[in-house]
Design an enzyme around this catalytic site. Sequence first.
Site, PDB file in Angstrom:
ATOM      1  N   PRO A   3       0.822  -1.220   0.000  1.00 34.88           N
ATOM      2  CA  PRO A   3       0.000   0.000   0.000  1.00 34.88           C
ATOM      3  C   PRO A   3       0.857   1.271   0.000  1.00 34.88           C
ATOM      4  O   PRO A   3       1.697   1.443   0.863  1.00 34.88           O
ATOM      5  CB  PRO A   3      -0.799  -0.103   1.301  1.00 34.88           C
ATOM      6  CG  PRO A   3      -0.600  -1.505   1.790  1.00 34.88           C
ATOM      7  CD  PRO A   3       0.699  -1.971   1.239  1.00 34.88           C
ATOM      8  N   GLU A   4       0.651   2.111  -1.008  1.00 34.94           N
ATOM      9  CA  GLU A   4       1.299   3.426  -1.047  1.00 34.94           C
ATOM     10  C   GLU A   4       0.181   4.449  -1.183  1.00 34.94           C
ATOM     11  O   GLU A   4      -0.994   4.088  -1.146  1.00 34.94           O
ATOM     12  CB  GLU A   4       2.291   3.481  -2.203  1.00 34.94           C
ATOM     13  CG  GLU A   4       3.306   2.347  -2.097  1.00 34.94           C
ATOM     14  CD  GLU A   4       4.617   2.581  -2.810  1.00 34.94           C
ATOM     15  OE1 GLU A   4       4.888   3.721  -3.212  1.00 34.94           O
ATOM     16  OE2 GLU A   4       5.382   1.621  -2.954  1.00 34.94           O
ATOM     17  N   LYS A  20      -0.348   7.998   3.135  1.00 30.83           N
ATOM     18  CA  LYS A  20      -0.763   6.614   3.317  1.00 30.83           C
ATOM     19  C   LYS A  20      -1.790   6.463   4.443  1.00 30.83           C
ATOM     20  O   LYS A  20      -2.120   5.356   4.832  1.00 30.83           O
ATOM     21  CB  LYS A  20       0.462   5.752   3.623  1.00 30.83           C
ATOM     22  CG  LYS A  20       1.528   5.802   2.532  1.00 30.83           C
ATOM     23  CD  LYS A  20       2.637   4.851   2.886  1.00 30.83           C
ATOM     24  CE  LYS A  20       3.932   5.234   2.223  1.00 30.83           C
ATOM     25  NZ  LYS A  20       5.034   4.396   2.705  1.00 30.83           N
ATOM     26  N   ASN A  59       8.067   2.417  -1.292  1.00 32.92           N
ATOM     27  CA  ASN A  59       9.255   1.854  -1.921  1.00 32.92           C
ATOM     28  C   ASN A  59       9.109   1.668  -3.436  1.00 32.92           C
ATOM     29  O   ASN A  59      10.062   1.851  -4.184  1.00 32.92           O
ATOM     30  CB  ASN A  59       9.587   0.516  -1.245  1.00 32.92           C
ATOM     31  CG  ASN A  59      11.071   0.271  -1.223  1.00 32.92           C
ATOM     32  OD1 ASN A  59      11.866   1.202  -1.354  1.00 32.92           O
ATOM     33  ND2 ASN A  59      11.454  -0.983  -1.082  1.00 32.92           N
ATOM     34  N   ARG A  64      14.961  -0.691   3.665  1.00 32.58           N
ATOM     35  CA  ARG A  64      14.071  -1.243   2.646  1.00 32.58           C
ATOM     36  C   ARG A  64      14.912  -1.667   1.446  1.00 32.58           C
ATOM     37  O   ARG A  64      15.960  -1.088   1.169  1.00 32.58           O
ATOM     38  CB  ARG A  64      13.060  -0.170   2.202  1.00 32.58           C
ATOM     39  CG  ARG A  64      12.221   0.397   3.341  1.00 32.58           C
ATOM     40  CD  ARG A  64      11.253  -0.597   3.883  1.00 32.58           C
ATOM     41  NE  ARG A  64      10.331  -1.033   2.869  1.00 32.58           N
ATOM     42  CZ  ARG A  64       9.256  -0.349   2.502  1.00 32.58           C
ATOM     43  NH1 ARG A  64       8.961   0.778   3.095  1.00 32.58           N
ATOM     44  NH2 ARG A  64       8.466  -0.798   1.566  1.00 32.58           N
TER      45      ARG A  64
END
Length: 278
Positions: A2-3, A50, A164, A256
């Site tokens: 989810p972004e 977000k 990311n 990440r």
Amino acid sequence: MPEGDSVASVAERLRPRLVGEVLRDVRTRGDAPVIALVGQRVLALETHGKHLLLRPEHGPSARVHLGMYGRWRRFEPGVRWRRPRRTASLILATDAHVFACFRAHVELLRGALPERDPSLVHLGPDLLVEAVDLERVVARAQLDPQRPIGSVLLDQRVAAGIGNVYANEVLFLARLAPHTPVGEVPPDALRGLYALAARLMRANVGARRRVTRGIEAGEPPWRPGTPRTYVYGRAGRPCPRCAATLRSARRGELKRVTTWCPRCQPEPGEATNSRGAS
Ligand SMILES: [Zn+2]
């Protein structure tokens, strides 16, 4: 993952079914009813980066953050669930619909102005808002010139919404190495990077599957059955531009996985050397 675009897409789907409706049942993990919200009419469903914010007519707003693995599901009212209801992070039921989100972080915001809540007040401008203040974003990005651009892009205090996937994709399109110190990125290029992230995210709001290829002018259109990203999740495969093997590393403050093309996105030092040699 989810972004900002996925959260905006969820809000688009939920809004027509929730806004103006009365919440007949609200539960959080542990299955206890949230008395402060039961019987309330939903005034608005907002997003900031977000974060999803459910505002009732009276009482506390609920803030939902999907984290890395959270998802929303719709259920038919009165239908038995296959999994225990207490596994849901949040359940919202109206007369006609039941929505639940799983593996999410849910919090009730007690303050009168939820947007002033400590969890939201530090966020940078939302890239999905029509007129993003890119000057403000650039100023925030430049606060620590030594920070790698890959980490700065993910910092929600600079701009809200980029995760990311978009961080990796925009750096590839801009031919910037993820570990380039942000101080070495000219302000115009920095502005362009955030504008690009905003365009890619907006193009994906409401989409069934996230596709970052073929959105920018001059890039070949994406065809079904071909990869949906340029570099994200494609470590070890050939670069779509130069066919060099894409590299990945767990980098930055958030540790990440970052994927990039060592040839198209050379380290700043390498770029200087190669220019000097040619
Ligand atoms: Zn390449």
